[in-house]
Design a protein around this motif. Structure first.
Motif, PDB file in Angstrom:
ATOM      1  N   UNK A  21       0.953  -1.200  -0.002  1.00  0.00           N
ATOM      2  CA  UNK A  21       0.214  -0.004   0.004  1.00  0.00           C
ATOM      3  C   UNK A  21       0.756   1.377   0.038  1.00  0.00           C
ATOM      4  N   UNK A  22       2.014   1.126   0.784  1.00  0.00           N
ATOM      5  CA  UNK A  22       2.783   2.412   0.795  1.00  0.00           C
ATOM      6  C   UNK A  22       3.452   2.535  -0.595  1.00  0.00           C
ATOM      7  N   UNK A  23       3.919   1.371  -1.401  1.00  0.00           N
ATOM      8  CA  UNK A  23       4.499   1.540  -2.623  1.00  0.00           C
ATOM      9  C   UNK A  23       3.750   2.471  -3.678  1.00  0.00           C
ATOM     10  N   UNK A  24       2.456   2.111  -3.508  1.00  0.00           N
ATOM     11  CA  UNK A  24       1.471   2.824  -4.305  1.00  0.00           C
ATOM     12  C   UNK A  24       0.841   3.956  -3.640  1.00  0.00           C
ATOM     13  N   UNK A  25       1.263   4.410  -2.474  1.00  0.00           N
ATOM     14  CA  UNK A  25       0.762   5.634  -1.753  1.00  0.00           C
ATOM     15  C   UNK A  25      -0.847   5.548  -1.734  1.00  0.00           C
ATOM     16  N   UNK A  26      -1.332   4.360  -1.396  1.00  0.00           N
ATOM     17  CA  UNK A  26      -2.817   4.018  -1.401  1.00  0.00           C
ATOM     18  C   UNK A  26      -3.174   3.831   0.260  1.00  0.00           C
ATOM     19  N   UNK A  27      -4.417   4.329   0.500  1.00  0.00           N
ATOM     20  CA  UNK A  27      -4.940   4.015   1.768  1.00  0.00           C
ATOM     21  C   UNK A  27      -6.297   3.365   1.382  1.00  0.00           C
ATOM     22  N   UNK A  28      -6.488   2.206   2.559  1.00  0.00           N
ATOM     23  CA  UNK A  28      -7.910   1.502   2.226  1.00  0.00           C
ATOM     24  C   UNK A  28      -8.183   1.440   3.928  1.00  0.00           C
ATOM     25  N   UNK A  29      -9.521   1.219   4.039  1.00  0.00           N
ATOM     26  CA  UNK A  29     -10.024   1.016   5.103  1.00  0.00           C
ATOM     27  C   UNK A  29      -9.446  -0.471   5.911  1.00  0.00           C
ATOM     28  N   UNK A  30      -9.672  -0.336   7.168  1.00  0.00           N
ATOM     29  CA  UNK A  30      -9.282  -1.878   7.935  1.00  0.00           C
ATOM     30  C   UNK A  30     -10.023  -3.059   7.333  1.00  0.00           C
ATOM     31  N   UNK A  31     -11.254  -2.881   7.266  1.00  0.00           N
ATOM     32  CA  UNK A  31     -12.117  -4.081   6.731  1.00  0.00           C
ATOM     33  C   UNK A  31     -11.690  -4.388   4.936  1.00  0.00           C
ATOM     34  N   UNK A  32     -11.146  -3.488   4.216  1.00  0.00           N
ATOM     35  CA  UNK A  32     -10.470  -3.880   3.164  1.00  0.00           C
ATOM     36  C   UNK A  32      -9.367  -4.516   3.225  1.00  0.00           C
ATOM     37  N   UNK A  33      -8.521  -3.934   4.102  1.00  0.00           N
ATOM     38  CA  UNK A  33      -7.134  -4.760   4.532  1.00  0.00           C
ATOM     39  C   UNK A  33      -7.224  -6.104   4.564  1.00  0.00           C
ATOM     40  N   UNK A  34      -8.427  -6.205   5.623  1.00  0.00           N
ATOM     41  CA  UNK A  34      -8.726  -7.815   6.267  1.00  0.00           C
ATOM     42  C   UNK A  34      -9.391  -8.531   5.167  1.00  0.00           C
ATOM     43  N   UNK A  35      -9.935  -8.038   4.338  1.00  0.00           N
ATOM     44  CA  UNK A  35     -10.365  -8.895   3.139  1.00  0.00           C
ATOM     45  C   UNK A  35      -9.152  -9.275   2.130  1.00  0.00           C
ATOM     46  N   UNK A  36      -8.255  -8.322   1.996  1.00  0.00           N
ATOM     47  CA  UNK A  36      -7.066  -8.510   1.075  1.00  0.00           C
ATOM     48  C   UNK A  36      -6.201  -9.551   1.958  1.00  0.00           C
ATOM     49  N   UNK A  37      -6.124  -9.424   3.161  1.00  0.00           N
ATOM     50  CA  UNK A  37      -5.167 -10.338   3.525  1.00  0.00           C
ATOM     51  C   UNK A  37      -5.704 -11.991   3.341  1.00  0.00           C
ATOM     52  N   UNK A  38      -7.052 -12.011   3.595  1.00  0.00           N
ATOM     53  CA  UNK A  38      -7.642 -13.395   3.279  1.00  0.00           C
ATOM     54  C   UNK A  38      -7.540 -13.640   1.774  1.00  0.00           C
ATOM     55  N   UNK A  39      -7.727 -12.973   0.906  1.00  0.00           N
ATOM     56  CA  UNK A  39      -7.673 -13.153  -0.449  1.00  0.00           C
ATOM     57  C   UNK A  39      -6.245 -13.484  -0.940  1.00  0.00           C
ATOM     58  N   UNK A  40      -5.252 -12.861  -0.261  1.00  0.00           N
ATOM     59  CA  UNK A  40      -3.868 -13.044  -0.563  1.00  0.00           C
ATOM     60  C   UNK A  40      -3.609 -14.457  -0.143  1.00  0.00           C
ATOM     61  N   UNK A  41      -3.942 -14.925   1.120  1.00  0.00           N
ATOM     62  CA  UNK A  41      -3.536 -16.277   1.658  1.00  0.00           C
ATOM     63  C   UNK A  41      -4.431 -17.347   0.662  1.00  0.00           C
ATOM     64  N   UNK A  42      -5.646 -17.313   0.420  1.00  0.00           N
ATOM     65  CA  UNK A  42      -6.376 -17.938  -0.491  1.00  0.00           C
ATOM     66  C   UNK A  42      -5.666 -18.150  -1.596  1.00  0.00           C
ATOM     67  N   UNK A  43      -5.158 -17.203  -2.368  1.00  0.00           N
ATOM     68  CA  UNK A  43      -4.659 -17.296  -3.689  1.00  0.00           C
ATOM     69  C   UNK A  43      -3.268 -18.036  -3.253  1.00  0.00           C
ATOM     70  N   UNK A  44      -2.448 -17.880  -2.419  1.00  0.00           N
ATOM     71  CA  UNK A  44      -1.302 -18.450  -2.117  1.00  0.00           C
ATOM     72  C   UNK A  44      -1.152 -19.907  -1.655  1.00  0.00           C
ATOM     73  N   UNK A  45      -2.400 -20.224  -0.986  1.00  0.00           N
ATOM     74  CA  UNK A  45      -2.751 -21.686  -0.523  1.00  0.00           C
ATOM     75  C   UNK A  45      -3.133 -22.457  -1.817  1.00  0.00           C
ATOM     76  N   UNK A  46      -3.520 -21.690  -2.758  1.00  0.00           N
ATOM     77  CA  UNK A  46      -4.199 -22.436  -4.055  1.00  0.00           C
ATOM     78  C   UNK A  46      -2.767 -23.077  -4.971  1.00  0.00           C
TER      79      UNK A  46
END
Ligand code: BG6
Ligand code: MG
Length: 216
Positions: free
Chosen positions: A56-81
């Protein structure tokens, strides 16, 4: 003498660093953030939560905590796949030979990883039984370069940090090992891991004599 040999997991024992990269790249794309292999070096050895903050820092992007939580789950699901069909073929060349040698020589063997997925990966690749001690992302509060993960591993093995050797592919991990006053062995490129006490391109470059010297 019995020493502690502490292994990082991703990018050291198994070739999973590429899957972490692909999964993060997908998140970065969704955020319209350009995320390169070079940027990825900043994420190696770093916790999942901290990795997202770096992107997020690299892109200078800010998102809500709820969006962060969703992205963390999404990232892990993608990784586990990527890990569904994982087996021993994913173990990096030369690793098994070193693990066997250390077992033969009755040395302490530990895992010191930031990953919360460490145990299933060791199970799937069939090498769980080599490890006397496992310290992973579920066991520590401070991420590398904080030395907590390695100090905990040495403590559980009941071996002094000064008699411990760390194998790492990340800058953060090498720094953690150095702070812990352990011998740091970088696995990867010299240009990136120059802070390490010793650097090898991969485990096939590590001679039996090098390990014997470390044991003393
Ligand atoms: C480290 C990897 O081993 O574990 C990082 O180098 C990763 O890239 C971190 O983010 C956390 O892993 P996981 O599996 O808990 O998301
Ligand atoms: Mg690693």
């Amino acid at each position: 003498m019995k020493k502690a040999f502490i292994f990082d997991l991703d990018g050291v024992i198994v070739d999973t660093a590429k899957y972490h990269f692909l999964a993060w790249q997908k998140i970065a794309q969704e955020l319209n953030i350009n995320f390169t292999h070079e940027d990825n070096e900043l994420l190696k050895g770093v916790s999942r939560v901290r990795s997202l903050d770096i992107i997020l820092g690299l892109g200078n992007v800010q998102v809500s905590q709820a969006d962060k939580d969703r992205m963390l789950i999404e990232k892990n699901e993608e990784y586990l796949s990527y890990l569904v069909d994982m087996d021993e073929s994913e173990i990096l060349p030369g690793v098994l030979k070193i693990l066997k040698l250390l077992k033969e020589k009755n040395q302490g063997i530990a895992l010191g990883s930031a990953s919360k997925n460490a145990r299933p990966i060791l199970e799937k690749t069939g090498i769980l039984s080599y490890f006397d001690v496992i310290v992973d992302g579920n066991d520590v509060t401070n991420a590398k370069p904080d030395p907590e993960v390695f100090l905990k591993a040495a403590q559980l093995l009941n071996i002094d940090p000064k008699n411990s050797i760390v194998f790492e592919d990340s800058v953060a991990g090498i720094q953690a090992a150095n702070i812990a006053e352990m011998v740091s062995v970088g696995i990867g490129e010299e240009t990136i891991l120059h802070e390490a006490d010793h650097i090898f391109k991969d485990f096939t470059q590590i001679e039996t004599s090098f390990i014997e010297e470390l044991i003393g």
